[in-house]
Write a protein that holds these residues in place. Structure first.
Motif, PDB file in Angstrom:
ATOM      1  N   SER A  67       0.833  -1.211   0.000  1.00 43.06           N
ATOM      2  CA  SER A  67       0.000   0.000   0.000  1.00 43.06           C
ATOM      3  C   SER A  67       0.863   1.253   0.000  1.00 43.06           C
ATOM      4  CB  SER A  67      -0.934  -0.004   1.207  1.00 43.06           C
ATOM      5  OG  SER A  67      -0.233   0.176   2.416  1.00 43.06           O
ATOM      6  N   VAL A  68       2.039   1.204   0.638  1.00 40.84           N
ATOM      7  CA  VAL A  68       2.935   2.365   0.622  1.00 40.84           C
ATOM      8  C   VAL A  68       3.387   2.656  -0.805  1.00 40.84           C
ATOM      9  CG1 VAL A  68       5.107   3.294   1.487  1.00 40.84           C
ATOM     10  CG2 VAL A  68       3.674   1.907   2.983  1.00 40.84           C
ATOM     11  N   ILE A  69       3.717   1.602  -1.547  1.00 42.75           N
ATOM     12  CA  ILE A  69       4.106   1.774  -2.954  1.00 42.75           C
ATOM     13  C   ILE A  69       2.933   2.329  -3.752  1.00 42.75           C
ATOM     14  CG2 ILE A  69       4.970   0.589  -5.008  1.00 42.75           C
ATOM     15  CD1 ILE A  69       6.149  -1.530  -3.094  1.00 42.75           C
ATOM     16  N   GLY A  70       1.731   1.785  -3.502  1.00 49.45           N
ATOM     17  CA  GLY A  70       0.552   2.261  -4.215  1.00 49.45           C
ATOM     18  C   GLY A  70       0.262   3.727  -3.955  1.00 49.45           C
ATOM     19  N   GLY A  92      -8.587  -0.362 -10.821  1.00 50.63           N
ATOM     20  CA  GLY A  92      -8.258  -1.491 -11.690  1.00 50.63           C
ATOM     21  C   GLY A  92      -7.315  -2.478 -11.016  1.00 50.63           C
ATOM     22  N   VAL A  93      -6.256  -1.968 -10.381  1.00 47.32           N
ATOM     23  CA  VAL A  93      -5.293  -2.846  -9.723  1.00 47.32           C
ATOM     24  C   VAL A  93      -5.932  -3.539  -8.519  1.00 47.32           C
ATOM     25  CG1 VAL A  93      -3.112  -2.896  -8.440  1.00 47.32           C
ATOM     26  CG2 VAL A  93      -3.312  -1.524 -10.526  1.00 47.32           C
ATOM     27  N   PHE A  94      -6.720  -2.784  -7.746  1.00 46.47           N
ATOM     28  CA  PHE A  94      -7.392  -3.372  -6.592  1.00 46.47           C
ATOM     29  C   PHE A  94      -8.325  -4.501  -7.029  1.00 46.47           C
ATOM     30  CE2 PHE A  94     -10.740  -3.403  -3.290  1.00 46.47           C
ATOM     31  CZ  PHE A  94      -9.960  -3.562  -2.153  1.00 46.47           C
ATOM     32  N   GLY A 118      -3.024  -4.241  -2.096  1.00 40.41           N
ATOM     33  CA  GLY A 118      -2.417  -3.145  -1.358  1.00 40.41           C
ATOM     34  C   GLY A 118      -2.010  -2.002  -2.268  1.00 40.41           C
ATOM     35  N   ILE A 119      -1.417  -2.329  -3.420  1.00 43.40           N
ATOM     36  CA  ILE A 119      -1.040  -1.279  -4.374  1.00 43.40           C
ATOM     37  C   ILE A 119      -2.277  -0.502  -4.819  1.00 43.40           C
ATOM     38  CG2 ILE A 119      -0.106  -0.861  -6.679  1.00 43.40           C
ATOM     39  CD1 ILE A 119       1.770  -3.229  -6.231  1.00 43.40           C
ATOM     40  N   GLY A 120      -3.334  -1.236  -5.175  1.00 49.30           N
ATOM     41  CA  GLY A 120      -4.560  -0.566  -5.611  1.00 49.30           C
ATOM     42  C   GLY A 120      -5.216   0.227  -4.507  1.00 49.30           C
ATOM     43  N   GLY A 121      -5.267  -0.349  -3.295  1.00 52.55           N
ATOM     44  CA  GLY A 121      -5.880   0.361  -2.181  1.00 52.55           C
ATOM     45  C   GLY A 121      -5.133   1.634  -1.827  1.00 52.55           C
ATOM     46  N   GLY A 122      -3.786   1.588  -1.864  1.00 52.35           N
ATOM     47  CA  GLY A 122      -3.011   2.789  -1.594  1.00 52.35           C
ATOM     48  C   GLY A 122      -3.260   3.864  -2.632  1.00 52.35           C
ATOM     49  N   ALA A 123      -3.341   3.475  -3.897  1.00 56.64           N
ATOM     50  CA  ALA A 123      -3.596   4.446  -4.958  1.00 56.64           C
ATOM     51  C   ALA A 123      -4.997   5.051  -4.832  1.00 56.64           C
ATOM     52  CB  ALA A 123      -3.438   3.773  -6.326  1.00 56.64           C
TER      53      ALA A 123
END
Length: 468
Positions: A67-70, A92-94, A118-123
C-alpha cells in the motif's frame, strides 16, 4: 456546474453538481472499507484451505507494505495525468487483486494477490484526496470528509458479521469476488462525474526513485511488524534493520520538517501520523485486554470498537456543519478528546472495576478522531498546491500507515512480553495507555502549527534533510 442550492443557501456535496461524484466516491470507500474489515474474518478459513497456516501473517503484511508503494504511484499519477487516470489505476489494480485472491489455489498466489490489492488500495486512498481537491470547493471539503468517515461505519458494524456468514455458509472466496461488481458500480458512477478534471497546469516531473524509497519504507514497516511478534535476539536485529529502512525511505517521501512538526504542511502530515498511531494502537489492544482481563466473549469485547466507530461518524458529521470554526481548533479538540478517551481506557486494567467503562471511553476517543481526521484532510488540501496534491496526499497516507504500524508494533512488543511472563497484561495495558495518551497530548500541543501558513519557498533541501 449546476446551482442546486439548499434552503440554507449553501451548496451541498449532494447537490446536482456533485451528487454523482459523491455517491461514487462513497461507494468506493465503503467497499474498500468492507474488504478491510472483512478480510480478518475470512483469513483463518482461507489459509487453512490453502494449507498456509504458517504464512498466516503474510497476507496482512503484504497488503501493508504494498500500500505504501501504491500511495506513491497513485500520487505521481494524479499529479502527472490527473485524478481520473489515478483513480482508474487504483480501482483497476485493486480489482485484479480481488479476482486473483478469490481464485487462488496456493498460498503464495494468495499473498501476491493481497500485495496487488495493497497497491490498488493505496492508490485509491490518495486519489480520493486528489479528486476532492479538484472537484469540491473549499467550503464543501469538511462535509465531504465527514461523509467519507461515515462511509466506514457500516463496514465496521456489519463487515465481520457478513464475512463470517459468507465464509461459513458459502465460501471465503466470495468475500473477495463478491465485491467486484459492486466496485464496478461505484466506478461507473464516479468516472463520468470527474471526466472534466484535467491534469494540473504545472504537472510534476516524474520521480521514479520515489517508488524504490516507498518499497524500502514498506519493507521497514513489515520488518517492524514482524519484530513486534517476537521477543528474542532475532527480533532486535529485525527491528534495527526495519527502523533503518523506514527512516531512510521516509526521508525521501515525507515533507521536510515532518518529524519536527514544522509549521504548515509538515505539521499537517505529522498530525495525521499521531492521530492514527494513538488511536489504532489502542484499538488493536482493547479487545484482547477485555477478553483476557475480564473474560468477555469476542463479540462483547468488540462492542467498544463499534462505539468508537459510531463516535467517529457522529463527530465527522458535526464538524462538517460548523464551517465557521477554524480547522486548527477542530484538530486540537480532536486530539484532546482522543487523549481523554485513551486515558480513561486505563480503567480496564484496574482489578474489580470491570471492562464496561471502555464502552464509554472508546466512544470519546472516536469523537476525537471524527473531529481530527477530517480536519487534517481539509488542512492538507488548503496548503497543498495543485501540482503537488498527489505527492502530498501520498505523504499524508504514508504518515497514517507508518504511525499506525509503529504504535501497533509497540503494543505487539508489550503483548509478547506478557506472553513471555516478563510483564502482567494489566501493566502492559497501562504502559500502552501512557505512551499513546502522550502522543495525543503532543498532538494537541502541536496542532496550531498545522494551520500556520507555510514559509516562503526556499532552495530545495538535500535528500538527507527530508522528514527530519
Amino acid at each position: 456546474m449546476g446551482e442546486d442550492v439548499g434552503q440554507s443557501g449553501r451548496r451541498s456535496v449532494f447537490d446536482r453538481a456533485h451528487r454523482l461524484t459523491t455517491a461514487g466516491l462513497l461507494m468506493l470507500v465503503t467497499f474498500v472499507a468492507f474488504e478491510s474489515m472483512a478480510v480478518a474474518t475470512a483469513m483463518p478459513t482461507a489459509v487453512t484451505e490453502l494449507d498456509g497456516l504458517a504464512w498466516y501473517g503474510w497476507p496482512f503484511s503484504a497488503f501493508l507494505v504494498a500500500s505504501v508503494i501504491g500511495m506513491v504511484v497513485g500520487g505521481e499519477t494524479g499529479d502527472r495525468r490527473g485524478p481520473r487516470v489515478a483513480l482508474l489505476f487504483g480501482v483497476g489494480v485493486f480489482s485484479v487483486g480481488l479476482l486473483v485472491a478469490g481464485v487462488a489455489a496456493h498460498m503464495s498466489l494468495f499473498v501476491a494477490a493481497r500485495a496487488v490489492q495493497g497497491i490498488g488500495g493505496g492508490a485509491i486512498a490518495v486519489s480520493l484526496y486528489v479528486v476532492a481537491g479538484q472537484a469540491y470547493e473549499p467550503a464543501l471539503r469538511p462535509k465531504l470528509f465527514g461523509a467519507i468517515s461515515a462511509a466506514w461505519v457500516l463496514p465496521a458494524l456489519i463487515g465481520p458479521l457478513v464475512a463470517g456468514l459468507i465464509t461459513t455458509h458459502l465460501t471465503w472466496r466470495l468475500v473477495f469476488l463478491g465485491l467486484l461488481p459492486l466496485i464496478g458500480v461505484g466506478l461507473a458512477l464516479v468516472l463520468p462525474a470527474i471526466h472534466g478534471l484535467g491534469v494540473p497546469r504545472e504537472a510534476a516531473a516524474p520521480q521514479p526513485a520515489r517508488r524504490w524509497w516507498a518499497l524500502l519504507a514498506g519493507l521497514g514497516i513489515g520488518a517492524l511488524q514482524y519484530a513486534g511478534q517476537r521477543l528474542d535476539l532475532l527480533a532486535i536485529a529485525v527491528a534495527a534493520a526495519g527502523v533503518a529502512a523506514l527512516v531512510t525511505g521516509l526521508r525521501h517521501l515525507l515533507p521536510a520538517g515532518t518529524v519536527r512538526a514544522r509549521p504548515g504542511l509538515p505539521a499537517v502530515v505529522g498530525a495525521r501520523g499521531l492521530l492514527a498511531g494513538a488511536f489504532f494502537g489502542m484499538d488493536a489492544l482493547l479487545p484482547l485486554a477485555l477478553t483476557q482481563l475480564h473474560g468477555y466473549s469476542p463479540t462483547t469485547a468488540g462492542i467498544p470498537l463499534t462505539a468508537g466507530a459510531l463516535g467517529w461518524a457522529t463527530a465527522s458529521q458535526l464538524q462538517g456543519r460548523r464551517p465557521g470554526v477554524p480547522r486548527v481548533v477542530m484538530l486540537r479538540a480532536g486530539f484532546v478528546l482522543l487523549a481523554v478517551g485513551l486515558a480513561a481506557t486505563a480503567v480496564v486494567a484496574v482489578p474489580g472495576v470491570g471492562g464496561w467503562p471502555a464502552y464509554l471511553s472508546w466512544a470519546v476517543a472516536g469523537l476525537g478522531m471524527g473531529l481530527g481526521m477530517p480536519s487534517v484532510g481539509v488542512l492538507l488540501l488548503d496548503q497543498s498546491p495543485e501540482h503537488r496534491r498527489g505527492a502530498d496526499s501520498a505523504a499524508f497516507q504514508i504518515a497514517d500507515v507508518t504511525g499506525s504500524a509503529l504504535c501497533v508494533g509497540v503494543v505487539g512488543v508489550l503483548i509478547a512480553a506478557t506472553a513471555a511472563g516478563l510483564l502482567a497484561l494489566s501493566s502492559a495495558v497501562l504502559v500502552a495507555v501512557a505512551v499513546l495518551t502522550a502522543l495525543a497530548v503532543l498532538g494537541s500541543l502541536l496542532a496550531p502549527r498545522a494551520g500556520a501558513p507555510a514559509a516562503a519557498p526556499a532552495a530545495p533541501e538535500p535528500a538527507s534533510t527530508l522528514a527530519t
